[in-house]
Design a protein around this motif. Structure first.
Motif, PDB file in Angstrom:
ATOM      1  N   ARG A   1       4.337 -35.229 -30.323  1.00  0.00           N
ATOM      2  CA  ARG A   1       5.078 -33.973 -30.149  1.00  0.00           C
ATOM      3  C   ARG A   1       6.249 -34.166 -29.180  1.00  0.00           C
ATOM      4  N   ILE A   2       6.007 -34.946 -28.128  1.00  0.00           N
ATOM      5  CA  ILE A   2       7.087 -35.370 -27.237  1.00  0.00           C
ATOM      6  C   ILE A   2       7.295 -36.858 -27.489  1.00  0.00           C
ATOM      7  N   ALA A   3       8.406 -37.216 -28.085  1.00  0.00           N
ATOM      8  CA  ALA A   3       8.699 -38.618 -28.372  1.00  0.00           C
ATOM      9  C   ALA A   3       9.074 -39.342 -27.084  1.00  0.00           C
ATOM     10  N   ALA A   4       8.834 -40.650 -27.072  1.00  0.00           N
ATOM     11  CA  ALA A   4       9.108 -41.441 -25.877  1.00  0.00           C
ATOM     12  C   ALA A   4      10.563 -41.305 -25.439  1.00  0.00           C
ATOM     13  N   ASP A   5      11.481 -41.274 -26.410  1.00  0.00           N
ATOM     14  CA  ASP A   5      12.899 -41.214 -26.044  1.00  0.00           C
ATOM     15  C   ASP A   5      13.340 -39.824 -25.611  1.00  0.00           C
ATOM     16  N   GLN A   6      12.436 -38.850 -25.671  1.00  0.00           N
ATOM     17  CA  GLN A   6      12.747 -37.504 -25.167  1.00  0.00           C
ATOM     18  C   GLN A   6      12.356 -37.344 -23.700  1.00  0.00           C
ATOM     19  N   VAL A   7      11.640 -38.305 -23.165  1.00  0.00           N
ATOM     20  CA  VAL A   7      11.193 -38.237 -21.776  1.00  0.00           C
ATOM     21  C   VAL A   7      12.346 -38.633 -20.856  1.00  0.00           C
ATOM     22  N   GLU A   8      12.697 -37.754 -19.935  1.00  0.00           N
ATOM     23  CA  GLU A   8      13.732 -38.044 -18.945  1.00  0.00           C
ATOM     24  C   GLU A   8      13.147 -38.992 -17.896  1.00  0.00           C
ATOM     25  N   ARG A   9      13.819 -40.101 -17.678  1.00  0.00           N
ATOM     26  CA  ARG A   9      13.306 -41.106 -16.750  1.00  0.00           C
ATOM     27  C   ARG A   9      14.084 -41.058 -15.432  1.00  0.00           C
ATOM     28  N   PHE A  10      13.370 -40.736 -14.356  1.00  0.00           N
ATOM     29  CA  PHE A  10      13.955 -40.803 -13.014  1.00  0.00           C
ATOM     30  C   PHE A  10      13.495 -42.115 -12.390  1.00  0.00           C
ATOM     31  N   ASP A  11      14.359 -43.153 -12.524  1.00  0.00           N
ATOM     32  CA  ASP A  11      13.989 -44.461 -12.001  1.00  0.00           C
ATOM     33  C   ASP A  11      14.204 -44.492 -10.491  1.00  0.00           C
ATOM     34  N   LEU A  12      13.909 -45.624  -9.876  1.00  0.00           N
ATOM     35  CA  LEU A  12      14.002 -45.702  -8.417  1.00  0.00           C
ATOM     36  C   LEU A  12      15.410 -45.421  -7.921  1.00  0.00           C
ATOM     37  N   GLU A  13      16.401 -45.863  -8.665  1.00  0.00           N
ATOM     38  CA  GLU A  13      17.776 -45.603  -8.248  1.00  0.00           C
ATOM     39  C   GLU A  13      18.058 -44.106  -8.220  1.00  0.00           C
ATOM     40  N   ALA A  14      17.565 -43.384  -9.226  1.00  0.00           N
ATOM     41  CA  ALA A  14      17.762 -41.935  -9.263  1.00  0.00           C
ATOM     42  C   ALA A  14      16.988 -41.241  -8.155  1.00  0.00           C
ATOM     43  N   VAL A  15      15.749 -41.673  -7.946  1.00  0.00           N
ATOM     44  CA  VAL A  15      14.896 -41.057  -6.933  1.00  0.00           C
ATOM     45  C   VAL A  15      15.490 -41.247  -5.541  1.00  0.00           C
TER      46      VAL A  15
ATOM     47  N   SER B   1      18.625 -41.492  -4.742  1.00  0.00           N
ATOM     48  CA  SER B   1      20.001 -41.021  -4.636  1.00  0.00           C
ATOM     49  C   SER B   1      20.032 -39.505  -4.745  1.00  0.00           C
ATOM     50  N   HIS B   2      21.213 -38.943  -4.711  1.00  0.00           N
ATOM     51  CA  HIS B   2      21.377 -37.499  -4.838  1.00  0.00           C
ATOM     52  C   HIS B   2      21.256 -37.128  -6.315  1.00  0.00           C
ATOM     53  N   CYS B   3      20.160 -36.480  -6.690  1.00  0.00           N
ATOM     54  CA  CYS B   3      19.939 -36.172  -8.111  1.00  0.00           C
ATOM     55  C   CYS B   3      19.794 -34.680  -8.365  1.00  0.00           C
ATOM     56  N   GLN B   4      20.205 -33.860  -7.401  1.00  0.00           N
ATOM     57  CA  GLN B   4      20.030 -32.413  -7.585  1.00  0.00           C
ATOM     58  C   GLN B   4      20.814 -31.901  -8.786  1.00  0.00           C
ATOM     59  N   ASP B   5      22.022 -32.439  -9.007  1.00  0.00           N
ATOM     60  CA  ASP B   5      22.805 -31.992 -10.156  1.00  0.00           C
ATOM     61  C   ASP B   5      22.051 -32.257 -11.459  1.00  0.00           C
ATOM     62  N   ARG B   6      21.419 -33.415 -11.529  1.00  0.00           N
ATOM     63  CA  ARG B   6      20.646 -33.749 -12.725  1.00  0.00           C
ATOM     64  C   ARG B   6      19.454 -32.806 -12.867  1.00  0.00           C
ATOM     65  N   LEU B   7      18.799 -32.496 -11.752  1.00  0.00           N
ATOM     66  CA  LEU B   7      17.669 -31.569 -11.795  1.00  0.00           C
ATOM     67  C   LEU B   7      18.121 -30.180 -12.243  1.00  0.00           C
ATOM     68  N   MET B   8      19.282 -29.764 -11.805  1.00  0.00           N
ATOM     69  CA  MET B   8      19.786 -28.441 -12.166  1.00  0.00           C
ATOM     70  C   MET B   8      20.076 -28.321 -13.658  1.00  0.00           C
TER      71      MET B   8
ATOM     72  N   PHE C   1      12.907 -37.420  -3.041  1.00  0.00           N
ATOM     73  CA  PHE C   1      12.899 -36.696  -4.310  1.00  0.00           C
ATOM     74  C   PHE C   1      12.416 -35.261  -4.119  1.00  0.00           C
ATOM     75  N   ALA C   2      11.421 -35.055  -3.258  1.00  0.00           N
ATOM     76  CA  ALA C   2      10.906 -33.707  -3.011  1.00  0.00           C
ATOM     77  C   ALA C   2      11.976 -32.811  -2.405  1.00  0.00           C
ATOM     78  N   THR C   3      12.799 -33.368  -1.532  1.00  0.00           N
ATOM     79  CA  THR C   3      13.895 -32.583  -0.952  1.00  0.00           C
ATOM     80  C   THR C   3      14.847 -32.107  -2.047  1.00  0.00           C
ATOM     81  N   GLU C   4      15.155 -32.989  -2.976  1.00  0.00           N
ATOM     82  CA  GLU C   4      16.026 -32.617  -4.097  1.00  0.00           C
ATOM     83  C   GLU C   4      15.355 -31.552  -4.969  1.00  0.00           C
TER      84      GLU C   4
END
Length: 445
Positions: free
Chosen positions: A175-189, A191-198, A219-222
Protein backbone atom coordinates in the motif's frame (compact mmCIF):
# COMPACT_ATOMS: atom_id res chain seq x y z
CA UNK A 1 5.26 23.96 34.96
CA UNK A 2 7.30 26.72 33.34
CA UNK A 3 5.85 29.03 30.72
CA UNK A 4 8.20 27.51 28.19
CA UNK A 5 7.00 24.00 29.05
CA UNK A 6 3.40 25.18 28.92
CA UNK A 7 3.91 26.33 25.35
CA UNK A 8 5.24 22.98 24.23
CA UNK A 9 2.89 20.36 22.80
CA UNK A 10 1.90 17.56 25.15
CA UNK A 11 3.58 14.34 24.04
CA UNK A 12 1.13 11.44 24.24
CA UNK A 13 2.71 8.00 23.94
CA UNK A 14 0.66 4.90 23.21
CA UNK A 15 3.09 2.21 24.31
CA UNK A 16 2.59 -1.35 23.07
CA UNK A 17 4.50 -2.64 26.11
CA UNK A 18 5.57 -0.76 29.24
CA UNK A 19 9.23 -0.25 28.35
CA UNK A 20 8.98 2.77 26.05
CA UNK A 21 9.56 5.09 28.99
CA UNK A 22 13.09 3.71 29.22
CA UNK A 23 14.80 7.01 28.36
CA UNK A 24 12.74 9.52 30.37
CA UNK A 25 11.71 10.11 33.99
CA UNK A 26 9.32 11.90 36.37
CA UNK A 27 6.20 11.37 34.25
CA UNK A 28 3.05 9.27 34.52
CA UNK A 29 2.49 5.79 33.12
CA UNK A 30 -1.22 5.06 32.72
CA UNK A 31 -2.40 1.46 32.83
CA UNK A 32 -6.02 2.40 32.07
CA UNK A 33 -7.46 4.65 29.37
CA UNK A 34 -10.88 5.77 30.45
CA UNK A 35 -11.40 9.50 29.93
CA UNK A 36 -10.76 10.45 33.56
CA UNK A 37 -7.47 8.54 33.68
CA UNK A 38 -6.31 10.11 30.41
CA UNK A 39 -7.12 13.53 31.85
CA UNK A 40 -4.66 12.77 34.66
CA UNK A 41 -1.91 12.45 32.08
CA UNK A 42 -2.94 15.55 30.17
CA UNK A 43 -3.12 17.65 33.35
CA UNK A 44 0.19 16.40 34.76
CA UNK A 45 3.06 18.89 34.87
CA UNK A 46 5.40 16.66 32.87
CA UNK A 47 5.44 17.34 29.12
CA UNK A 48 5.01 13.63 28.32
CA UNK A 49 2.91 10.71 29.53
CA UNK A 50 2.45 7.08 28.50
CA UNK A 51 -0.64 4.94 27.97
CA UNK A 52 0.34 1.30 28.32
CA UNK A 53 -1.83 -0.55 25.81
CA UNK A 54 0.16 -3.84 25.77
CA UNK A 55 -1.01 -4.38 22.18
CA UNK A 56 2.14 -6.25 21.19
CA UNK A 57 0.73 -9.17 23.18
CA UNK A 58 -2.53 -9.11 21.22
CA UNK A 59 -3.77 -10.27 17.84
CA UNK A 60 -3.99 -7.55 15.13
CA UNK A 61 -7.79 -7.12 15.35
CA UNK A 62 -7.66 -6.69 19.11
CA UNK A 63 -4.69 -4.32 18.84
CA UNK A 64 -6.73 -2.21 16.41
CA UNK A 65 -9.75 -2.21 18.70
CA UNK A 66 -7.72 -1.16 21.75
CA UNK A 67 -5.89 1.57 19.84
CA UNK A 68 -9.14 2.99 18.51
CA UNK A 69 -10.68 2.90 21.98
CA UNK A 70 -7.73 4.77 23.49
CA UNK A 71 -7.80 7.40 20.75
CA UNK A 72 -11.58 7.86 20.98
CA UNK A 73 -11.31 8.47 24.73
CA UNK A 74 -8.24 10.61 24.21
CA UNK A 75 -10.16 12.93 21.91
CA UNK A 76 -12.76 13.43 24.66
CA UNK A 77 -10.04 13.98 27.28
CA UNK A 78 -8.22 16.50 25.07
CA UNK A 79 -11.44 18.47 24.65
CA UNK A 80 -12.20 18.31 28.36
CA UNK A 81 -8.73 19.59 29.29
CA UNK A 82 -8.65 22.17 26.50
CA UNK A 83 -5.44 20.73 25.05
CA UNK A 84 -5.05 21.66 21.39
CA UNK A 85 -1.32 21.21 20.82
CA UNK A 86 -0.09 17.63 21.08
CA UNK A 87 2.09 15.03 19.40
CA UNK A 88 1.11 11.36 19.25
CA UNK A 89 3.72 8.62 19.44
CA UNK A 90 3.00 4.97 18.70
CA UNK A 91 5.90 3.58 20.71
CA UNK A 92 7.09 0.14 19.74
CA UNK A 93 10.07 -2.16 19.65
CA UNK A 94 13.50 -0.96 18.52
CA UNK A 95 13.99 -4.24 16.66
CA UNK A 96 10.97 -3.54 14.40
CA UNK A 97 8.55 -5.97 16.03
CA UNK A 98 4.97 -4.86 16.58
CA UNK A 99 1.66 -4.09 14.88
CA UNK A 100 2.75 -1.71 12.13
CA UNK A 101 0.88 -0.26 10.27
CA UNK A 102 -2.18 -1.44 12.22
CA UNK A 103 -1.66 0.95 15.11
CA UNK A 104 -0.59 4.05 13.19
CA UNK A 105 -3.53 3.55 10.81
CA UNK A 106 -5.95 3.40 13.73
CA UNK A 107 -4.44 6.51 15.35
CA UNK A 108 -4.62 8.40 12.06
CA UNK A 109 -8.27 7.43 11.60
CA UNK A 110 -9.24 8.57 15.09
CA UNK A 111 -6.99 11.59 15.70
CA UNK A 112 -5.93 12.64 12.22
CA UNK A 113 -5.45 13.93 9.68
CA UNK A 114 -1.66 14.00 10.03
CA UNK A 115 0.82 15.50 7.60
CA UNK A 116 3.34 12.69 8.12
CA UNK A 117 4.20 9.69 10.21
CA UNK A 118 7.84 9.11 11.08
CA UNK A 119 9.61 5.79 11.63
CA UNK A 120 12.32 6.47 14.23
CA UNK A 121 13.39 3.03 15.53
CA UNK A 122 16.84 4.04 16.78
CA UNK A 123 17.40 3.32 20.46
CA UNK A 124 20.91 4.40 21.34
CA UNK A 125 21.02 3.04 24.91
CA UNK A 126 20.20 -0.40 23.51
CA UNK A 127 22.70 -0.26 20.65
CA UNK A 128 20.20 0.28 17.84
CA UNK A 129 21.06 2.84 15.17
CA UNK A 130 19.73 3.73 11.71
CA UNK A 131 21.99 4.72 8.84
CA UNK A 132 21.12 5.13 5.15
CA UNK A 133 17.59 4.05 6.13
CA UNK A 134 18.90 0.66 7.31
CA UNK A 135 18.35 -0.30 10.94
CA UNK A 136 21.22 -1.94 12.81
CA UNK A 137 21.69 -3.70 16.13
CA UNK A 138 25.13 -3.59 17.73
CA UNK A 139 26.06 -7.13 18.75
CA UNK A 140 29.38 -7.29 20.57
CA UNK A 141 30.30 -4.03 18.88
CA UNK A 142 29.41 -5.26 15.39
CA UNK A 143 26.70 -3.39 13.46
CA UNK A 144 24.28 -6.11 12.35
CA UNK A 145 21.23 -5.38 10.15
CA UNK A 146 18.26 -6.33 12.31
CA UNK A 147 16.87 -8.72 9.70
CA UNK A 148 19.93 -10.89 10.40
CA UNK A 149 19.05 -11.17 14.12
CA UNK A 150 16.70 -13.45 16.05
CA UNK A 151 14.15 -10.64 16.30
CA UNK A 152 13.40 -10.75 12.56
CA UNK A 153 12.44 -14.42 12.94
CA UNK A 154 9.72 -13.63 15.51
CA UNK A 155 6.81 -15.98 14.81
CA UNK A 156 4.27 -13.15 15.10
CA UNK A 157 6.15 -10.06 13.88
CA UNK A 158 8.85 -11.45 11.57
CA UNK A 159 10.20 -9.48 8.61
CA UNK A 160 12.76 -9.91 5.85
CA UNK A 161 14.57 -6.57 5.56
CA UNK A 162 16.21 -3.91 7.72
CA UNK A 163 15.98 -1.30 4.94
CA UNK A 164 13.08 0.78 6.24
CA UNK A 165 11.43 1.70 2.90
CA UNK A 166 11.31 -1.99 1.96
CA UNK A 167 10.16 -2.86 5.50
CA UNK A 168 7.27 -0.41 5.10
CA UNK A 169 6.33 -1.87 1.72
CA UNK A 170 6.44 -5.38 3.19
CA UNK A 171 4.36 -4.53 6.26
CA UNK A 172 1.76 -2.51 4.35
CA UNK A 173 1.40 -5.17 1.66
CA UNK A 174 2.54 -2.66 -0.95
CA UNK A 175 0.00 0.00 0.00
CA UNK A 176 2.98 2.26 0.70
CA UNK A 177 5.64 1.54 -1.92
CA UNK A 178 9.29 1.75 -0.94
CA UNK A 179 9.89 4.70 -3.27
CA UNK A 180 7.05 6.62 -1.60
CA UNK A 181 8.86 6.65 1.74
CA UNK A 182 10.55 9.99 2.45
CA UNK A 183 14.08 9.30 3.64
CA UNK A 184 15.66 11.64 6.19
CA UNK A 185 19.28 10.51 6.06
CA UNK A 186 21.97 11.61 8.49
CA UNK A 187 22.82 14.64 6.40
CA UNK A 188 19.20 15.79 6.53
CA UNK A 189 18.84 15.03 10.23
CA UNK A 190 21.98 17.00 11.02
CA UNK A 191 21.01 20.04 8.97
CA UNK A 192 18.19 22.57 8.86
CA UNK A 193 15.24 20.55 7.53
CA UNK A 194 12.26 22.53 8.79
CA UNK A 195 11.37 23.68 5.28
CA UNK A 196 11.23 20.06 4.16
CA UNK A 197 9.09 19.16 7.17
CA UNK A 198 6.71 22.01 6.39
CA UNK A 199 6.13 20.58 2.91
CA UNK A 200 5.05 17.12 4.12
CA UNK A 201 1.37 16.32 3.57
CA UNK A 202 -1.04 13.40 3.37
CA UNK A 203 0.40 11.36 6.28
CA UNK A 204 3.43 10.52 4.17
CA UNK A 205 5.68 7.87 5.69
CA UNK A 206 9.18 9.10 6.63
CA UNK A 207 12.18 6.95 7.60
CA UNK A 208 14.60 8.79 9.89
CA UNK A 209 18.29 8.03 10.45
CA UNK A 210 20.01 8.45 13.80
CA UNK A 211 23.40 7.38 15.20
CA UNK A 212 23.56 9.47 18.38
CA UNK A 213 21.21 11.25 20.76
CA UNK A 214 22.54 14.53 19.34
CA UNK A 215 21.09 13.53 15.96
CA UNK A 216 17.62 13.17 17.42
CA UNK A 217 18.03 16.31 19.56
CA UNK A 218 18.63 18.33 16.39
CA UNK A 219 15.80 16.63 14.49
CA UNK A 220 13.36 17.01 17.40
CA UNK A 221 14.00 20.75 17.48
CA UNK A 222 13.10 20.94 13.79
CA UNK A 223 9.99 18.82 14.38
CA UNK A 224 8.81 20.97 17.28
CA UNK A 225 9.38 24.14 15.27
CA UNK A 226 7.32 22.73 12.40
CA UNK A 227 4.58 21.62 14.83
CA UNK A 228 4.51 25.15 16.26
CA UNK A 229 3.83 26.35 12.71
CA UNK A 230 0.78 24.10 12.48
CA UNK A 231 2.12 20.79 11.10
CA UNK A 232 0.55 17.65 12.59
CA UNK A 233 2.88 14.69 13.04
CA UNK A 234 2.53 11.08 14.16
CA UNK A 235 5.45 8.86 15.17
CA UNK A 236 6.16 5.13 15.14
CA UNK A 237 9.15 5.20 17.40
CA UNK A 238 11.46 3.48 19.80
CA UNK A 239 12.37 5.28 23.02
CA UNK A 240 15.28 7.56 22.10
CA UNK A 241 13.29 10.14 20.16
CA UNK A 242 11.13 10.65 23.25
CA UNK A 243 14.18 11.89 25.16
CA UNK A 244 14.74 14.56 22.54
CA UNK A 245 11.10 15.60 22.33
CA UNK A 246 10.51 15.78 26.09
CA UNK A 247 13.77 17.58 27.06
CA UNK A 248 13.54 16.56 30.74
CA UNK A 249 17.19 16.78 31.79
CA UNK A 250 18.87 14.47 34.37
CA UNK A 251 16.77 12.21 36.59
CA UNK A 252 16.47 13.09 40.32
CA UNK A 253 18.50 10.16 41.70
CA UNK A 254 21.38 8.54 39.81
CA UNK A 255 21.04 4.91 38.77
CA UNK A 256 23.83 3.78 41.10
CA UNK A 257 22.00 5.28 44.10
CA UNK A 258 18.52 3.88 43.49
CA UNK A 259 18.79 1.50 46.43
CA UNK A 260 17.54 4.48 48.45
CA UNK A 261 14.09 3.76 47.00
CA UNK A 262 14.03 0.36 48.74
CA UNK A 263 11.00 0.28 51.06
CA UNK A 264 12.07 -2.36 53.62
CA UNK A 265 15.15 -4.22 54.79
CA UNK A 266 13.78 -7.51 53.48
CA UNK A 267 14.64 -9.19 50.15
CA UNK A 268 13.05 -8.15 46.90
CA UNK A 269 11.88 -10.45 44.11
CA UNK A 270 12.66 -10.96 40.43
CA UNK A 271 10.14 -12.30 37.92
CA UNK A 272 11.30 -13.36 34.45
CA UNK A 273 8.88 -14.06 31.62
CA UNK A 274 10.81 -13.10 28.49
CA UNK A 275 12.24 -15.97 26.43
CA UNK A 276 14.65 -14.16 24.13
CA UNK A 277 18.25 -15.35 24.14
CA UNK A 278 19.53 -12.20 25.83
CA UNK A 279 17.14 -12.67 28.76
CA UNK A 280 18.26 -16.25 29.29
CA UNK A 281 21.92 -15.18 29.29
CA UNK A 282 21.14 -12.46 31.84
CA UNK A 283 19.15 -14.87 33.98
CA UNK A 284 22.03 -17.33 34.10
CA UNK A 285 24.37 -14.55 35.28
CA UNK A 286 21.91 -13.41 37.94
CA UNK A 287 21.61 -16.93 39.32
CA UNK A 288 25.36 -16.86 40.03
CA UNK A 289 24.93 -13.88 42.38
CA UNK A 290 24.95 -14.11 46.15
CA UNK A 291 21.65 -13.97 48.00
CA UNK A 292 19.30 -15.31 45.32
CA UNK A 293 17.03 -18.34 45.31
CA UNK A 294 16.21 -19.75 41.84
CA UNK A 295 12.57 -20.79 41.38
CA UNK A 296 11.80 -22.33 38.00
CA UNK A 297 8.16 -22.52 36.92
CA UNK A 298 7.75 -25.42 34.49
CA UNK A 299 5.16 -23.84 32.21
CA UNK A 300 5.43 -26.73 29.74
CA UNK A 301 3.07 -28.53 32.13
CA UNK A 302 0.39 -26.05 31.03
CA UNK A 303 0.78 -26.68 27.31
CA UNK A 304 -2.09 -29.16 27.16
CA UNK A 305 -3.85 -28.27 30.39
CA UNK A 306 -4.11 -24.66 31.59
CA UNK A 307 -5.59 -25.84 34.90
CA UNK A 308 -2.07 -26.89 35.92
CA UNK A 309 -1.48 -23.22 36.72
CA UNK A 310 -3.06 -23.54 40.18
CA UNK A 311 -0.59 -26.25 41.21
CA UNK A 312 2.35 -24.36 39.70
CA UNK A 313 1.34 -21.24 41.63
CA UNK A 314 1.19 -23.11 44.94
CA UNK A 315 4.58 -24.71 44.31
CA UNK A 316 6.23 -21.41 43.40
CA UNK A 317 4.82 -19.44 46.34
CA UNK A 318 5.89 -22.16 48.77
CA UNK A 319 9.44 -21.76 47.46
CA UNK A 320 9.16 -17.96 47.73
CA UNK A 321 8.15 -18.25 51.37
CA UNK A 322 11.13 -20.52 52.06
CA UNK A 323 13.48 -18.07 50.33
CA UNK A 324 12.22 -15.19 52.48
CA UNK A 325 12.75 -17.12 55.69
CA UNK A 326 16.37 -17.55 54.55
CA UNK A 327 16.66 -13.85 53.65
CA UNK A 328 17.13 -14.72 49.98
CA UNK A 329 15.73 -12.89 46.94
CA UNK A 330 13.51 -15.29 44.94
CA UNK A 331 14.19 -15.28 41.20
CA UNK A 332 11.01 -16.68 39.63
CA UNK A 333 11.44 -17.64 35.99
CA UNK A 334 9.55 -19.61 33.41
CA UNK A 335 11.18 -22.74 32.01
CA UNK A 336 13.44 -21.81 29.11
CA UNK A 337 12.29 -24.45 26.61
CA UNK A 338 10.90 -22.81 23.44
CA UNK A 339 7.56 -24.52 22.88
CA UNK A 340 6.08 -24.90 19.39
CA UNK A 341 2.43 -24.31 18.52
CA UNK A 342 0.26 -25.07 15.51
CA UNK A 343 -0.93 -21.47 15.14
CA UNK A 344 -0.14 -17.93 16.21
CA UNK A 345 -3.42 -17.81 18.13
CA UNK A 346 -2.44 -20.91 20.15
CA UNK A 347 0.87 -19.26 21.00
CA UNK A 348 -0.87 -16.05 22.08
CA UNK A 349 -3.40 -17.98 24.18
CA UNK A 350 -0.61 -19.91 25.88
CA UNK A 351 1.27 -16.68 26.52
CA UNK A 352 -1.79 -15.18 28.18
CA UNK A 353 -2.20 -18.25 30.38
CA UNK A 354 1.46 -18.13 31.44
CA UNK A 355 1.20 -14.43 32.17
CA UNK A 356 -1.91 -15.07 34.25
CA UNK A 357 0.04 -17.60 36.31
CA UNK A 358 2.94 -15.18 36.83
CA UNK A 359 0.54 -12.43 37.92
CA UNK A 360 -1.08 -14.79 40.43
CA UNK A 361 2.42 -15.36 41.82
CA UNK A 362 3.10 -11.61 41.97
CA UNK A 363 -0.11 -11.09 43.95
CA UNK A 364 1.01 -13.77 46.38
CA UNK A 365 4.44 -12.24 47.10
CA UNK A 366 5.20 -11.21 50.72
CA UNK A 367 3.89 -7.72 51.56
CA UNK A 368 7.25 -6.70 53.05
CA UNK A 369 8.90 -6.99 49.62
CA UNK A 370 11.77 -4.49 49.22
CA UNK A 371 11.61 -4.21 45.40
CA UNK A 372 10.33 -6.05 42.34
CA UNK A 373 12.25 -6.56 39.09
CA UNK A 374 10.15 -7.58 36.10
CA UNK A 375 12.01 -8.97 33.09
CA UNK A 376 10.25 -8.83 29.72
CA UNK A 377 8.04 -6.18 28.13
CA UNK A 378 4.72 -8.04 28.17
CA UNK A 379 5.48 -9.44 31.62
CA UNK A 380 6.19 -5.92 32.91
CA UNK A 381 2.94 -4.57 31.51
CA UNK A 382 0.98 -7.31 33.22
CA UNK A 383 2.87 -6.79 36.50
CA UNK A 384 1.74 -3.16 36.57
CA UNK A 385 -1.83 -3.52 35.33
CA UNK A 386 -2.79 -6.98 36.66
CA UNK A 387 -0.26 -8.15 39.25
CA UNK A 388 -0.24 -4.83 41.10
CA UNK A 389 -3.61 -3.60 39.80
CA UNK A 390 -2.34 -0.08 39.11
CA UNK A 391 -4.28 2.69 37.40
CA UNK A 392 -1.13 4.78 37.08
CA UNK A 393 2.46 4.85 38.28
CA UNK A 394 5.11 7.55 38.55
CA UNK A 395 8.30 6.95 36.62
CA UNK A 396 11.39 7.46 38.81
CA UNK A 397 14.01 7.11 36.09
CA UNK A 398 16.41 4.53 34.67
CA UNK A 399 18.33 2.12 36.87
CA UNK A 400 20.27 0.86 33.86
CA UNK A 401 20.30 2.34 30.36
CA UNK A 402 16.94 1.33 28.88
CA UNK A 403 15.49 0.00 32.17
CA UNK A 404 12.82 2.12 33.85
CA UNK A 405 11.94 2.09 37.51
CA UNK A 406 8.50 3.18 38.70
CA UNK A 407 6.88 3.32 42.11
CA UNK A 408 3.45 2.41 43.35
CA UNK A 409 1.48 5.01 45.29
CA UNK A 410 1.56 5.37 49.06
CA UNK A 411 -2.07 4.17 49.06
CA UNK A 412 -1.46 0.83 47.35
CA UNK A 413 -3.31 -1.78 49.45
CA UNK A 414 -0.58 -4.44 49.33
CA UNK A 415 2.69 -2.86 48.24
CA UNK A 416 2.75 0.90 49.00
CA UNK A 417 5.72 2.80 47.55
CA UNK A 418 7.12 -0.37 45.97
CA UNK A 419 9.90 0.29 43.44
CA UNK A 420 9.32 -1.78 40.30
CA UNK A 421 11.93 -2.21 37.56
CA UNK A 422 10.60 -2.64 34.00
CA UNK A 423 13.43 -4.53 32.27
CA UNK A 424 12.85 -5.17 28.53
CA UNK A 425 13.72 -8.60 27.22
CA UNK A 426 16.18 -7.38 24.61
CA UNK A 427 18.10 -4.71 26.58
CA UNK A 428 21.39 -4.80 28.48
CA UNK A 429 24.53 -6.91 28.40
CA UNK A 430 24.93 -10.34 29.95
CA UNK A 431 25.37 -8.88 33.45
CA UNK A 432 22.49 -6.39 33.19
CA UNK A 433 19.98 -8.23 35.35
CA UNK A 434 22.60 -8.99 38.00
CA UNK A 435 23.64 -5.32 38.02
CA UNK A 436 20.07 -4.14 38.66
CA UNK A 437 19.69 -6.69 41.46
CA UNK A 438 22.92 -5.53 43.10
CA UNK A 439 21.81 -1.90 42.88
CA UNK A 440 18.56 -2.62 44.72
CA UNK A 441 19.37 -5.31 47.28
CA UNK A 442 19.58 -4.35 50.93
CA UNK A 443 23.20 -3.82 51.98
CA UNK A 444 23.05 -6.46 54.71
CA UNK A 445 21.06 -9.19 52.95
Amino acid sequence: MSAQAANRPKIIVLDDDPTGSQTVHSCLLLMQWDVDTLRLGLADAAPIFFVLTNTRALAPDEATRITREVCHNLRLALDAEGVTEFLVVSRSDSTLRGHYPVETDAIADELGPFDAHFLTPAFFEGGRITRNSTHYLLINGVETPVHETEFAKDSVFGYSTAFLPDYVAEKTGGRIAADQVERFDLEAVRSHCQDRLMNLTGNVCCAVDGETQADFDRFATELLNAAAEGKRFLFRSAASLLTSLAKLGPQPIAAESMATYGRTEKPGAVIVGSHVKKTTEQLMELLKADGVAPIEVDVARMREDFTQSATLKQEALAQVATAFTQNLTPVIYTSREELQFDSIQQRLDFGKAVSGLLMDIVQGLPPELRFLISKGGITSNDVLSVGLGLRSARLLGQILPGCSMVTTSAEHPQFPKLPVVLFPGNVGDATGLATVYQRLRYAND
